[in-house]
Scaffold this active site. Structure first.
Site, PDB file in Angstrom:
ATOM      1  N   CYS A   1     -11.295  26.866 -36.810  1.00  0.00           N
ATOM      2  CA  CYS A   1     -10.060  26.572 -37.531  1.00  0.00           C
ATOM      3  C   CYS A   1     -10.271  26.359 -39.023  1.00  0.00           C
ATOM      4  O   CYS A   1      -9.343  26.534 -39.808  1.00  0.00           O
ATOM      5  CB  CYS A   1      -9.384  25.342 -36.931  1.00  0.00           C
ATOM      6  SG  CYS A   1      -8.880  25.547 -35.209  1.00  0.00           S
TER       7      CYS A   1
ATOM      8  N   HIS B   1      -3.448  23.470 -41.790  1.00  0.00           N
ATOM      9  CA  HIS B   1      -3.800  24.265 -40.608  1.00  0.00           C
ATOM     10  C   HIS B   1      -2.806  23.972 -39.500  1.00  0.00           C
ATOM     11  O   HIS B   1      -2.467  22.820 -39.227  1.00  0.00           O
ATOM     12  CB  HIS B   1      -5.222  23.908 -40.172  1.00  0.00           C
ATOM     13  CG  HIS B   1      -5.573  24.429 -38.815  1.00  0.00           C
ATOM     14  ND1 HIS B   1      -5.421  25.760 -38.470  1.00  0.00           N
ATOM     15  CD2 HIS B   1      -6.048  23.801 -37.704  1.00  0.00           C
ATOM     16  CE1 HIS B   1      -5.794  25.922 -37.216  1.00  0.00           C
ATOM     17  NE2 HIS B   1      -6.171  24.759 -36.720  1.00  0.00           N
TER      18      HIS B   1
ATOM     19  N   ASN C   1      -1.216  27.953 -32.521  1.00  0.00           N
ATOM     20  CA  ASN C   1      -2.449  27.822 -33.295  1.00  0.00           C
ATOM     21  C   ASN C   1      -3.173  29.166 -33.295  1.00  0.00           C
ATOM     22  O   ASN C   1      -3.705  29.601 -32.274  1.00  0.00           O
ATOM     23  CB  ASN C   1      -3.326  26.734 -32.679  1.00  0.00           C
ATOM     24  CG  ASN C   1      -4.605  26.493 -33.465  1.00  0.00           C
ATOM     25  OD1 ASN C   1      -4.908  27.196 -34.423  1.00  0.00           O
ATOM     26  ND2 ASN C   1      -5.370  25.487 -33.060  1.00  0.00           N
TER      27      ASN C   1
END
Length: 343
Positions: free
Chosen positions: A121, A270, A300
């Protein structure tokens, strides 16, 4: 001294939309729309079709970023490809992207170096920091930084795996980091890692310590234990550390430039969990209208979330030249990063 600025952005998501209701109806996962939204803020995500890999998604985002930067593909000096879902264990996806961009075709092929970044990530910010350093040093004038993921092939789409399966989607985002003498660009970037929590969020299917690394049955076929085959996450631990590290990384970037939330026009967090981002914003007294979000539609997408969000915001006119923006991410490893950019 040369500055490094983001000259172009691009994004791409596969056409197939998978809603929370689809997870229950089509995959038989014991969940509801309300359960997923309450815990994550996610309403839908995109799944790629079989035969589509991360570099296939990336090429669309990259071509848009190149076009918006006003350069040609052969102007690229370096490709940085951030992903946790490469097509193969090796080689990396960067070389596949290089080939699919057509850089090797014709009478004047350009053998642009390609590097994969495996920081999950946080991968895009690790790539952005690397690209900025390369440009500022004079080693490159135009660097393609891509985040692309095809999670859907490696999710346990069953009730057993719902904690993780409901979170992730497929997509790609890209930026071009270019050299300029203008007073703009990436002003500061900070990266960090804490390997003490490396096993807290992981996928261990390739355990090269084992002999053989995938057990083989009498029929010669590999056998993989579900504990190794699917992603594993200790959700509460990840949530707590994500809030702590994202807050710290943002504060570190602001301190480096002697600015605060009032000086930042937009925040690009994020997109892992909307509740994490709301908690971070509340802790740092960041007005909600400054924090952009698209997790509701895409889930995500790991390394792709920030560049995908940047591209959408620029395309819609929300992100404009002259704005000061902050980027921050946290992910598996644990790893994290932040940056402040004058757009």
């Amino acid at each position: 001294m040369l500055n490094a600025y983001i000259s172009g952005t691009g994004s791409y998501v596969p056409p197939r939309v998978v809603t929370n209701d689809d997870l229950a109806r089509d995959f038989g996962i014991d969940t509801t729309h309300e359960w997923v939204v309450q815990r994550t803020g996610i309403e839908a995500r995109r799944f790629a079709e079989e035969g589509v890999g991360s570099s296939d998604l990336a090429v669309h985002a990259a071509e848009e970023a190149i076009a918006r930067a006003g350069i040609q593909k052969h102007d690229l000096d370096l490709i940085l490809f951030s992903t946790l879902s490469p097509e193969h264990h090796f080689p990396g996806s960067g070389v596949y992207l290089q080939r699919k961009l057509g850089l090797l075709e014709g009478d004047s092929p350009k053998f642009v170096p390609a590097m994969d970044i495996r920081n999950q990530c946080s991968g895009f910010l690790y790539g952005l920091g690397t690209a900025t350093a390369m440009v500022r040093s004079g080693a490159a004038r135009h660097v393609l930084v891509v985040g692309a993921e095809t999670h859907s092939a490696a999710l346990d789409l069953s009730t057993r795996g719902r904690q993780v399966a409901s979170l992730f989607g497929d997509g790609a985002g890209a930026v071009i980091v270019s050299a300029t003498e203008e007073d703009r660009g990436v002003r500061t970037w900070h990266l960090g890692a804490d390997g003490r929590f490396a096993d807290t969020l992981c996928l261990k299917v390739w355990d090269i310590r084992k002999r053989p690394y995938i057990p083989v049955g009498e029929d010669g076929m590999g056998r993989v234990d579900p504990a190794m085959l699917w992603p594993y996450m200790e959700g509460k631990v990840v949530f707590r550390h994500a809030v702590e590290r994202m807050c710290g990384a943002l504060m570190q970037a602001c301190w480096a430039l002697n600015v605060d939330a009032n000086d930042i026009d937009l925040f690009f967090f994020h997109q892992a969990n909307k509740r994490i981002n709301e908690y971070v914003a509340s802790t740092l007294n960041i007005p909600p209208h400054k924090v952009l979000s698209n997790i509701e539609r895409y889930g995500n997408t790991t390394a792709a979330t920030i560049p995908l969000l940047l591209a959408e915001a620029e395309r819609e006119g929300t992100l404009r030249k002259g704005m000061k923006v902050a980027l921050v991410a946290f992910g598996s490893g644990f790893t994290w990063g932040s940056a402040i950019v004058d757009w």
